[in-house]
Write a protein that holds these residues in place. Structure first.
Motif, short mmCIF file in Angstrom:
data_model
loop_
_atom_site.label_atom_id
_atom_site.label_comp_id
_atom_site.label_asym_id
_atom_site.label_seq_id
_atom_site.Cartn_x
_atom_site.Cartn_y
_atom_site.Cartn_z
N TYR A 157 1.07 -2.13 -0.16
CA TYR A 157 0.02 -1.12 0.01
C TYR A 157 -0.60 -1.19 1.41
CZ TYR A 157 0.02 -0.40 -5.09
OH TYR A 157 0.36 -0.10 -6.39
N GLN A 287 -0.70 2.04 -8.67
CA GLN A 287 -1.55 3.19 -8.36
C GLN A 287 -1.21 4.43 -9.19
OE1 GLN A 287 -2.42 4.16 -4.29
NE2 GLN A 287 -2.08 2.07 -3.60
N ILE A 330 -6.48 5.29 -1.57
CA ILE A 330 -6.58 4.33 -0.47
C ILE A 330 -6.88 2.95 -1.02
CG2 ILE A 330 -7.67 3.82 1.72
CD1 ILE A 330 -6.10 6.45 1.62
N TRP A 331 -5.94 2.03 -0.86
CA TRP A 331 -6.12 0.66 -1.32
C TRP A 331 -6.83 -0.14 -0.23
CZ3 TRP A 331 -4.65 -1.15 -6.13
CH2 TRP A 331 -4.82 -2.52 -6.35
N THR A 332 -7.93 -0.85 -0.60
CA THR A 332 -8.72 -1.55 0.41
C THR A 332 -8.77 -3.06 0.21
OG1 THR A 332 -10.75 -1.20 -0.88
CG2 THR A 332 -10.19 0.47 0.78
#
Length: 354
Positions: A157, A287, A330-332
């Motif tokens: 990711y 996701q 959006i992966w944070t």
């Protein structure tokens, strides 16, 4: 400019850093310390993210009353009638005991136990963030490769490989074509939409989906069953859709079809496909599950379908509409942040770390 004695400066620094100081008092100390450095109200406000008027208020209060000026003034109203000991008893009982005739406290049962009114119990619970009526569920993974798999998936990711596509793949099975036993009554001013609680089933289908992590585009396929045969067909569809010069990294769960000999043979014949498995009981890492959630909430939960074909057409239409304006998730969180958060949970669960 505010002038401080050495003792005042030391006290302000200590109050601004002490863990048990209220956030309001800590901020007021930082305001005064900033003013003591010769900064203007505007500069201190910009640095702390507050209004200049707030800086001016506490600057003046400190100049007039020194350290005592930073403490909240007594509020108007009747004095408190509930002592700290009574409040402590309610909080301790809520956290450490349960009533003899129930699994959790209600305001009524705690009021009877403590001798306070229901509204007082409610205010105490609100002040301490206690909600005995609520319970949330969780599931801990028992995968011996949990850490390695988390780092593998999160790495895709946050730092996807070049000349490759990262796809989150799964299937949403057992989607029912449901029709209500009577037409719904439309929403009117003051009234929500109303519908019968019973329904007529017209069959089930399965939606296979692959979410492109980078663009949010989704490739889907509808099948009546979800065996290894159907999964292999979906992989073949992905092979046709993805440009031949790109590698394909698939993030999947541990469902048995992923490791069926039929699928393994297909993957061996198509070396550009690379499988990455999420840990057991960790669907939150995939996701595409979030995309399935949006599909359920916005299109399926309140829908009616008079036939299985109508449901399948609806699924295809919703996917097409999504792909007209795709929105990637959006992966944070880094892998270390996830593992640290999990460790904090384990510390609160007796025996969970063994």
């Amino acid at each position: 400019m505010v002038t401080l004695t050495d003792e005042e400066r030391a006290t302000l620094v200590r109050w601004s850093r002490r863990a048990k100081s209220s956030q309001a008092l800590a901020q007021r100390c930082r305001i005064v310390l900033g003013c003591a450095e010769g900064k203007s109200n505007q500069d201190v406000a910009a640095e702390l993210g507050i209004w200049p008027q707030t800086v001016g208020k506490w600057r003046n209060r400190f100049v007039a009353r020194r350290l005592e000026g930073l403490v909240d003034e007594p509020r108007p109203g009747a004095p408190r009638t509930i002592g700290d000991e009574q409040i402590e008893q309610v909080v301790v009982a809520t956290l450490e005991r349960t009533p003899t005739d129930a699994t959790h406290w209600s305001r009524a049962s705690m009021a009877a136990e403590s001798g306070l009114s229901r509204s007082t119990v409610g205010r105490i619970w609100k002040a301490f963030g206690l909600q005995p009526h609520r319970v949330e569920t969780f599931k801990l993974s028992n995968d011996p490769q949990f850490i390695d798999k988390v780092r593998d998936v999160v790495g895709l990711y946050l730092d996807p490989p070049e000349r490759a596509l990262v796809l989150c793949v799964d299937e949403k099975s057992q989607i029912q074509a449901l029709d209500r036993s009577a037409p719904a009554l439309p929403m009117m001013p003051g009234l929500p939409e109303r519908r019968t609680h019973d329904y007529v089933r017209h069959g089930i289908t399965t939606l296979f989906a692959a979410l492109d992590v980078a663009t949010g585009q989704v490739i889907t396929s509808v099948h009546r069953r979800h065996r290894a045969v159907e999964f292999k067909k979906f992989l073949a569809e992905l092979d046709n859709e993805v440009p031949a010069d790109l590698d394909v990294h698939l993030i999947c769960d541990n469902y048995s079809t992923r490791k069926h000999p039929t699928v393994k043979r297909w993957l061996a014949a198509h070396p550009r496909f690379h499988m990455h498995f999420t840990p057991t009981y960790s669907s939150w890492l995939n996701q595409v599950e979030r995309w399935f959630g949006l599909l359920t909430d916005t299109r399926l939960r309140r829908a009616t379908h008079t036939s299985l074909r109508a449901l399948e057409n609806d699924l295809r239409a919703w996917t097409a509409a999504w792909n007209d304006d795709p929105k990637p998730f959006i992966w944070t969180k880094t892998a270390d942040e996830i593992l640290d958060r999990l460790a904090s949970y384990l510390q609160r669960i007796p025996g969970a770390g063994h």
